[in-house]
Design an enzyme around this catalytic site. Structure first.
Site, PDB file in Angstrom:
ATOM      1  N   GLY A 271       0.606  -0.817   0.079  1.00  0.00           N
ATOM      2  CA  GLY A 271       0.058   0.217   0.157  1.00  0.00           C
ATOM      3  C   GLY A 271       1.219   1.407  -0.126  1.00  0.00           C
ATOM      4  O   GLY A 271       0.567   2.170  -0.285  1.00  0.00           O
TER       5      GLY A 271
ATOM      6  N   ASN B  32      -8.397   4.256   8.412  1.00  0.00           N
ATOM      7  CA  ASN B  32      -7.460   2.726   8.908  1.00  0.00           C
ATOM      8  C   ASN B  32      -7.439   3.030  11.101  1.00  0.00           C
ATOM      9  O   ASN B  32      -7.523   2.034  11.273  1.00  0.00           O
ATOM     10  CB  ASN B  32      -6.553   2.997   8.925  1.00  0.00           C
ATOM     11  CG  ASN B  32      -5.215   3.792   8.503  1.00  0.00           C
ATOM     12  OD1 ASN B  32      -5.772   4.908   7.977  1.00  0.00           O
ATOM     13  ND2 ASN B  32      -4.094   3.702   9.435  1.00  0.00           N
TER      14      ASN B  32
ATOM     15  N   GLN C 141      -7.432   0.096   3.372  1.00  0.00           N
ATOM     16  CA  GLN C 141      -8.519  -0.631   4.884  1.00  0.00           C
ATOM     17  C   GLN C 141      -9.950  -1.008   4.183  1.00  0.00           C
ATOM     18  O   GLN C 141     -10.383  -1.956   4.263  1.00  0.00           O
ATOM     19  CB  GLN C 141      -8.360   0.273   5.752  1.00  0.00           C
ATOM     20  CG  GLN C 141      -7.228   0.145   6.326  1.00  0.00           C
ATOM     21  CD  GLN C 141      -6.813  -0.756   6.930  1.00  0.00           C
ATOM     22  OE1 GLN C 141      -7.243  -1.628   7.459  1.00  0.00           O
ATOM     23  NE2 GLN C 141      -5.438  -0.260   7.700  1.00  0.00           N
TER      24      GLN C 141
ATOM     25  N   THR D 232      12.012  -6.642 -11.131  1.00  0.00           N
ATOM     26  CA  THR D 232      11.439  -8.072 -11.288  1.00  0.00           C
ATOM     27  C   THR D 232      10.175  -8.182 -10.735  1.00  0.00           C
ATOM     28  O   THR D 232      10.054  -7.969  -9.747  1.00  0.00           O
ATOM     29  CB  THR D 232      12.528  -9.082 -10.567  1.00  0.00           C
ATOM     30  OG1 THR D 232      13.726  -8.305 -11.285  1.00  0.00           O
ATOM     31  CG2 THR D 232      11.924 -10.620 -11.420  1.00  0.00           C
TER      32      THR D 232
ATOM     33  N   CYS E 249       1.730   2.390  12.824  1.00  0.00           N
ATOM     34  CA  CYS E 249       2.833   3.438  12.877  1.00  0.00           C
ATOM     35  C   CYS E 249       2.895   4.603  14.409  1.00  0.00           C
ATOM     36  O   CYS E 249       3.646   4.429  15.315  1.00  0.00           O
ATOM     37  CB  CYS E 249       2.668   3.680  11.988  1.00  0.00           C
ATOM     38  SG  CYS E 249       2.704   3.704  10.166  1.00  0.00           S
TER      39      CYS E 249
HETATM   40  N1  PLP Z   1      -2.806   3.625   3.832  1.00  0.00           N
HETATM   41  C1  PLP Z   1      -3.781   2.558   4.449  1.00  0.00           C
HETATM   42  C2  PLP Z   1      -5.288   3.115   4.836  1.00  0.00           C
HETATM   43  C3  PLP Z   1      -3.673   1.868   5.534  1.00  0.00           C
HETATM   44  O1  PLP Z   1      -3.999   0.984   6.684  1.00  0.00           O
HETATM   45  C4  PLP Z   1      -2.190   1.332   5.373  1.00  0.00           C
HETATM   46  C5  PLP Z   1      -1.617   0.500   6.146  1.00  0.00           C
HETATM   47  O2  PLP Z   1      -1.463   0.243   7.603  1.00  0.00           O
HETATM   48  C6  PLP Z   1      -1.517   1.785   4.760  1.00  0.00           C
HETATM   49  C7  PLP Z   1      -2.005   2.418   3.251  1.00  0.00           C
HETATM   50  C8  PLP Z   1       0.649   1.124   4.214  1.00  0.00           C
HETATM   51  O3  PLP Z   1      -0.087  -0.049   3.013  1.00  0.00           O
HETATM   52  P1  PLP Z   1       1.038  -1.111   3.671  1.00  0.00           P
HETATM   53  O4  PLP Z   1       1.669  -1.762   4.607  1.00  0.00           O
HETATM   54  O5  PLP Z   1       1.250  -2.593   2.394  1.00  0.00           O
HETATM   55  O6  PLP Z   1       2.031  -0.517   3.323  1.00  0.00           O
END
Ligand code: PLP
Length: 386
Positions: free
Chosen positions: A69, A149, A177, A235, A323
């Protein structure tokens, strides 16, 4: 143990792992290689792309596989904003994931962009009028997440995308999400770009995808061998792509029934927590919310201590995003929703996947009550309030 941190990450589903296995072992080839082993991998990649495209309702050529993501968001925000010659202004919200916020910050610091953050209400919703007011002739991209999220609020993305298009502005949505809970048909949503991530959906960490509408110019973020039609060199993660495609098929199957059942279980859980813990407040929008997320603040109670008490009772949850959980900062999402910093620090998020039954979830309500009472008895006030 009951794992209620699926918004951070979810286990790989057995069907997904089984589908991936051949591409990690016998059919391990590089899709760019011109021999049988490579061609077999290239076929698997093409099939996976077609399956993800079917899930998103787009053309296979509009799917770019990424490492997750974060990379999909970086590619959408930087890639579209930088490739659009009409100006140097982006519109987003203060409750986006860091992958979007930091990409925007990169545009501001290194490329002379300016940004307008559209405010959100206490329920986390963006008002379409506020969004429309932020759009300018020089806006090169608008990015608003489909579902948050931390609090789970679902945005009126179709309407926001329509407003952006009235001004000829491309629209990106972070659907990381929402995937697995909401239909992601990009035609219905009307978006030009949409990010998903495998590990929230039962595929492994390290695979994701960005849908980018064919006519939207995109500046790559990763440069190299020109894979993914030059949009994302490196790749290809063939097994990961097969895994994402398998998880997407499973997610699309019976989605409406699964989401409705989870929403009912969520509402019962929210009611139980509010009854068990007087003073608790559920965060996010009361109805426009993800079926698999319920977040609370417990004013006057130390949220981190509640998490520990819950884990002692076999309930794994989190204080917000993964995070934010690792940092000392109060959640930027709750602050943007207007919660005072001391209240924002008391947040606990419960999030689950389709494997968690209503019965198992129902058992968590009393555990939350016990945990909150235990922390209150210890006189452990909110962090930072002393
Ligand atoms: N966007 C949202 C809303 C998320 O909740 C997250 C991960 O918590 C991400 C992006 C990032 O995704 P990834 O962990 O696959 O890098």
């Amino acid at each position: 143990m009951i794992y209620l941190d699926a918004a951070a990450t979810a286990p790989v589903r057995r069907e997904v792992l089984e589908a991936m296995w051949p591409y990690l072992t016998g059919d391990f080839g590089n899709p760019s290689s011109h021999h049988g082993v490579g061609e077999s991998a290239a076929r698997a990649l093409a099939d996976a792309r077609a399956a993800v495209a079917a899930w998103l309702g787009c053309r296979a050529s509009e799917v770019v596989f990424t490492s997750g993501g974060t990379e999909a968001d970086n590619l959408a925000v930087k890639g579209i904003a930088l490739a659009n010659p009409r100006g140097r202004h982006v519109v987003t919200t203060p409750i986006e994931h860091e992958a979007v916020l930091e990409s925007v910050d990169h545009l501001v610091r290194l490329h002379g962009f300016s940004v307008t953050f559209v405010p959100v209400g206490r329920d986390g919703l963006v008002a379409p009028d506020d969004f429309a007011a932020a759009l300018r002739p020089g806006t090169t991209l608008a990015s608003v997440m489909l579902a948050n999220n931390e609090v789970g609020t679902v945005q009126p993305v179709a309407e926001l995308a329509r407003l952006a298009h009235e001004h000829g502005i491309p629209f990106h949505t972070d659907a990381v999400q929402a995937a697995g809970w909401l239909p992601l048909d990009v035609g219905t949503l009307g978006v030009d770009a949409l990010s998903v991530s495998g590990h929230k959906l039962g595929a492994p960490k390290g695979i994701g995808a960005l849908f980018v509408r064919g006519r939207i110019p995109l500046e790559p973020v990763l440069h190299g061998g020109g894979q993914e039609r030059g949009r994302r060199s490196g790749t290809e993660n063939v097994a990961g792509a097969v895994g994402l495609a398998t998880a997407a098929r499973l997610a699309a199957d019976g989605l409406a029934e699964r989401a409705a059942a989870a929403a009912a279980a969520r509402d019962a859980f929210v009611a139980a927590v509010l009854a068990e813990a007087p003073g608790a407040e559920v965060t996010g929008h009361p109805t426009e919310r993800l079926p698999g997320t319920a977040s609370f603040v417990f004013p006057g109670v130390n949220g981190e201590a509640v998490l520990l008490e819950l884990e002692r009772r076999g309930v794994v949850s989190s204080s917000g995003s993964a995070c934010a959980a690792g940092s000392e900062d109060a959640s930027h999402v709750l602050l943007a929703l207007g919660y005072p910093e001391d209240v924002a620090r008391t947040a606990v998020r419960f999030s689950w996947g389709p494997d968690v039954t209503a019965e198992r979830l129902a058992a968590v309500g009393p555990a939350v009550g016990e945990a909150v009472r235990a922390v209150s008895r210890l006189g452990d006030g909110p962090r930072g309030a002393h």
